[in-house]
Design a protein around this motif. Structure first.
Motif, PDB file in Angstrom:
ATOM      1  N   PRO A 423       2.119  13.980 -21.156  1.00  0.00           N
ATOM      2  CA  PRO A 423       2.599  15.047 -20.275  1.00  0.00           C
ATOM      3  C   PRO A 423       3.748  14.562 -19.397  1.00  0.00           C
ATOM      4  CG  PRO A 423       0.610  14.096 -19.384  1.00  0.00           C
ATOM      5  CD  PRO A 423       0.835  13.424 -20.702  1.00  0.00           C
ATOM      6  N   CYS A 424       4.707  15.452 -19.169  1.00  0.00           N
ATOM      7  CA  CYS A 424       5.879  15.044 -18.399  1.00  0.00           C
ATOM      8  C   CYS A 424       6.517  16.273 -17.755  1.00  0.00           C
ATOM      9  CB  CYS A 424       6.880  14.352 -19.322  1.00  0.00           C
ATOM     10  SG  CYS A 424       8.310  13.718 -18.454  1.00  0.00           S
ATOM     11  N   ASP A 425       6.695  16.212 -16.435  1.00  0.00           N
ATOM     12  CA  ASP A 425       7.417  17.252 -15.709  1.00  0.00           C
ATOM     13  C   ASP A 425       8.346  16.565 -14.717  1.00  0.00           C
ATOM     14  OD1 ASP A 425       5.741  16.305 -13.730  1.00  0.00           O
ATOM     15  OD2 ASP A 425       4.437  18.078 -13.737  1.00  0.00           O
ATOM     16  N   ALA A 426       8.981  17.365 -13.855  1.00  0.00           N
ATOM     17  CA  ALA A 426       9.943  16.810 -12.911  1.00  0.00           C
ATOM     18  C   ALA A 426       9.277  15.825 -11.960  1.00  0.00           C
ATOM     19  CB  ALA A 426      10.603  17.944 -12.130  1.00  0.00           C
ATOM     20  N   ASN A 427       8.053  16.095 -11.547  1.00  0.00           N
ATOM     21  CA  ASN A 427       7.359  15.169 -10.635  1.00  0.00           C
ATOM     22  C   ASN A 427       7.075  13.834 -11.325  1.00  0.00           C
ATOM     23  OD1 ASN A 427       7.305  17.038  -8.531  1.00  0.00           O
ATOM     24  ND2 ASN A 427       5.381  17.937  -9.242  1.00  0.00           N
ATOM     25  N   GLN A 428       6.642  13.907 -12.595  1.00  0.00           N
ATOM     26  CA  GLN A 428       6.384  12.675 -13.335  1.00  0.00           C
ATOM     27  C   GLN A 428       7.673  11.877 -13.505  1.00  0.00           C
ATOM     28  OE1 GLN A 428       3.473  11.393 -14.351  1.00  0.00           O
ATOM     29  NE2 GLN A 428       4.566   9.601 -15.143  1.00  0.00           N
TER      30      GLN A 428
END
Length: 766
Positions: A423-428
């Motif tokens: 999983p990957c988003d802007a926070n990660q």
């Protein structure tokens, strides 16, 4: 039957018979008449024809002819057998010898019969041979069988090795009555055996020393050959014996080195079943040695008649080749210096992420593009070896900063990329960037010195618009350059506005290349005014771009791009040629002959030494043409400074533009051939009230006066500013107060309306 016949013939007293009873003195042998062993009495006076008739009848009556024929057949067999045959009396006398023996010796029966065995012509008459034959005969005469290989002399004195034997024949009383001689020429047999032995030794030597492993088995599957190389691979000592099935004693695996090889796949067993194998790959593991990857080839063995004899397999070691192939595959997919995955691996993994994201938007990803700030300085200071060590340490720190599911790749030079898997988003992404910055924040130890290296990072999140791997990498690269331009040691997350800016930049670069050739560039001229009388003493040439769509563009719209793309050299040369042309045209006008013209040149132009059409040193400078350089030029490459001095020696005046905004000092100016300082507008704008700025300007003017340098104040926009710099001793200035940059025609009008109070010749420098 014979008596009536004899009586009828007139001999009633005649008798015929064999044996002792017919030993009377008057007995007549019928042998000459065809009846050997038969005698007749009472026919002493009979004519020969009667005896012949009696002999024929007697022979027929007693069956003597059949006996004679049997005897002749046996004799023929005796003479024709391939073995030597002979008969000895108990005293050693030869009483018979077959034709085979006689033919071998090249003699006749009459020459040998009646002679002692040891005197036969086929023996070499040496004392040793004679003694050996005597010993052999004594052994046979004592009733003991004798057999030995002896050398005999054949026809034409040819020596032959013979398998020789003496067999005693014992009568009813246990006494040896005769001795049977037998022999066989084994010369060729021994020669063939010798050749076979040599061939066997030769084959054995080959098997033991060949680099391939050889194994063979008999028809029952028992190992019969297991050569030295095979033993070495299996971890055996050379003297260990082989028995049992191959698969039951050793660990044989498929080519992966993990899956055990089943019996039906073992090469020797397949060959024994009649299969012909070629390059079956498998692995051999031993407790004492390294695993060996081999290619096995072989097949069944058959006799000349087709009878199965077993099977044989040859194994060729390809371990080194497999390791080389593995290294080549690794090298093809990994960076040779750091061992990180290379661009090929990154593209493959990123392609899978893009395809997965298209199917499942919840499986997002991100790409980071990293560039080390000022890495060139490390190479220049410590050398490329230390630079490589730094890259190794950077690779290790990056790997330590990401998750196991993420991939760090080196793209080349000091550029790295990180693929953040789902999983990957802007926070990660920001958490990973924070960890990278923390890791990179610690100093690197190079030759005992602590060196700090920062990174500029650009990030691009997975997007539904991405279809090809180049797209997220491109956007991450764009964000990285935005971070680098923002001051380095920072990170930027890509947005669509960045892409639009890049496209605009690329279009501008393309259009600028075309504009130089299409004549879309024009020069505007800003006057340089003598502050004491307000006269125009010259101009500064400023380039403008007459864009066909966007209109007239100021230098700030394209000069920076020209510097970055290398277009500044041809652009600057065009400005220089156009300025020189315009200055010559003004000088042809008598009232404008005093004007000078300053043209800005870049460091790239000063460094140009290859192309003669681009080299400043080869340019034809008209009188009054002056070159302006920036402060950074003074600390630029050595060839740039060298060209500055060469231009000065040619009499070309040199001005230092924007003085005070860079790194140069008056002492540095003194070491270079600068004749004019142009004081930057940032010092002029606060005047007349800026006390600090007044002090700086006054100090510069005082020192310039002592160094015989002329000072031009830039950016004059109010009369108060003019009064302030004039009071401090500045004689020249330019700015919007006098005129904005104008066309060549408007510049000529301005010069004509602001002539010098006293006519002057063309100054050497403004």
């Amino acid at each position: 039957m014979l008596s009536p016949l004899l009586a009828t013939a007139g001999f009633p007293d005649a008798r015929v018979g064999p044996g002792p009873e017919m030993t009377a003195e008057d007995a007549i042998s019928l042998r000459p008449f065809g009846s050997p062993g038969l005698y007749v009495t009472g026919l002493q006076d009979a004519p020969p024809e009667v005896l012949r008739a009696v002999g024929e009848v007697a022979a027929s009556h007693f069956g003597w002819r059949e006996l004679q024929r049997d005897r002749d057949r046996l004799r023929d067999v005796y003479d024709r057998t391939f073995q030597f045959q002979g008969t000895l009396l108990p005293d050693g006398t030869l009483v018979d010898a077959n034709e085979t023996l006689l033919a071998f010796a090249g003699t006749r029966r009459a020459n040998v019969l009646g002679r002692p065995l040891w005197n036969a012509p086929w023996w070499e008459q040496t004392a040793q041979n004679v003694e050996s034959l005597h010993s052999a005969f004594r052994q046979a005469a004592s009733g003991v069988f004798f057999r030995q290989n002896l050398v005999m002399i054949g026809e034409n004195s040819a020596l032959a090795r013979v398998d020789f034997s003496l067999t005693p024949i014992v009568g009813d009383g246990g006494v040896v009555e005769m001795i049977a001689l037998e022999g066989r020429d084994i010369t060729d047999h021994l020669r063939i055996l010798g050749e076979v032995e040599v061939a066997h030794a030769f084959l054995g030597a080959i098997l033991e020393n060949v680099q391939d492993g050889i194994v063979a088995c008999d028809a029952a599957g028992q190992l019969t050959v297991f050569n030295g190389t095979a033993r070495e691979w299996h971890g055996q000592e050379p003297d260990e014996t082989q028995s049992g099935a191959w698969s039951q004693r050793y660990r044989l695996y498929e080519s992966d080195g993990v899956t055990l090889l089943p019996s039906e796949r073992i090469p020797l067993f397949r060959a024994l079943r009649g299969e012909v194998l070629k390059n079956q790959e498998m692995m051999i593991l031993s407790d004492q040695g390294l695993p060996h990857s081999v290619l096995a080839s072989g097949g069944p063995l058959h006799s000349a008649s087709g009878e199965p004899l077993g099977a044989v397999v040859a194994m060729h070691d390809v371990t080194e080749r497999k390791l080389t192939e593995k290294r080549l595959r690794h090298d093809a997919l990994h960076d040779r210096l750091t061992g990180l995955p290379n661009r090929t691996v990154l593209y493959s993994l990123l392609e899978k992420c893009i395809a997965r994201f298209q199917r499942r938007p919840d499986q997002s990803y991100a790409v980071l593009f990293l560039d080390l700030d000022n890495f060139k300085n490390v190479n220049d200071a410590f050398g490329h070896v230390m630079g490589d060590r730094l890259l190794l340490e950077v690779a290790a720190r990056l790997n330590h900063s990401v998750r196991r599911t993420d991939t760090v790749a080196r793209l080349g030079g000091d550029e790295f990329a990180v693929l953040l898997d789902s999983p990957c988003d802007a926070n990660q992404v920001m958490r990973v960037i924070t960890r990278i910055n923390q890791e990179m924040g610690a100093p690197f130890n190079l030759l005992g010195q602590e060196v700090y290296v920062t990174t500029s990072i650009g990030a691009a999140l997975g997007d539904e618009h991405y279809r090809h791997v180049e797209e997220p990498l491109r956007d991450a690269d764009t964000a990285m350059y935005r971070a680098k331009h923002a001051g380095k040691n920072s990170a930027q997350l890509f947005d669509r506005d960045m892409h639009a800016a890049v496209l605009k930049r690329l279009n501008t670069e393309r259009e600028l290349r075309e504009a130089i050739g299409r004549g879309e560039l024009v020069l505007h001229y800003q006057p340089v005014v003598c502050l004491t009388d307000g006269s125009c003493c010259g101009f500064e040439a400023l380039v403008r771009w007459q864009h066909p769509v966007r209109g007239l563009l100021a230098p700030s719209e394209f000069i920076g791009l020209a510097e970055e793309t290398g277009l500044i050299a041809p652009l600057g040369m065009w400005v220089l040629r156009e300025g020189a042309r315009q200055l010559r045209a003004w000088h042809q006008h008598g009232q404008l002959a005093h004007l000078s013209l300053a043209v800005n040149i870049s460091g790239q132009q000063l460094r140009e030494t290859a192309r003669t059409d681009q080299r400043l040193i080869d340019f034809d400078f008209p009188p009054g043409l002056e070159l302006e350089v920036t402060e950074s030029t003074l600390i630029d490459a050595p060839e740039a400074v060298e060209n500055l001095h060469a231009l000065s020696r040619l009499g070309v005046p040199l001005s230092l533009d924007d003085f005070g905004t860079g790194f140069a000092s008056l002492a540095a100016v003194q070491r270079h051939p600068i004749s004019t300082l142009k004081l930057d507008r940032s010092f002029i704008a606060p005047l007349p009230s800026g006390t600090r700025q007044r002090a700086i300007v006054a100090s510069v003017l005082t020192l310039a006066l002592h160094l015989n340098l002329r000072v031009i104040a830039e950016g004059l926009e109010t009369p108060e500013q003019v009064q302030a710099v004039t009071e401090m001793g500045c004689r020249y200035g330019q700015g919007f107060l006098f005129s904005r940059p104008v066309t060549a025609d408007e510049a000529a009008k301005y010069a004509l309306t602001h002539p010098p109070v006293t006519p002057r010749t063309i100054p050497l420098a403004l």
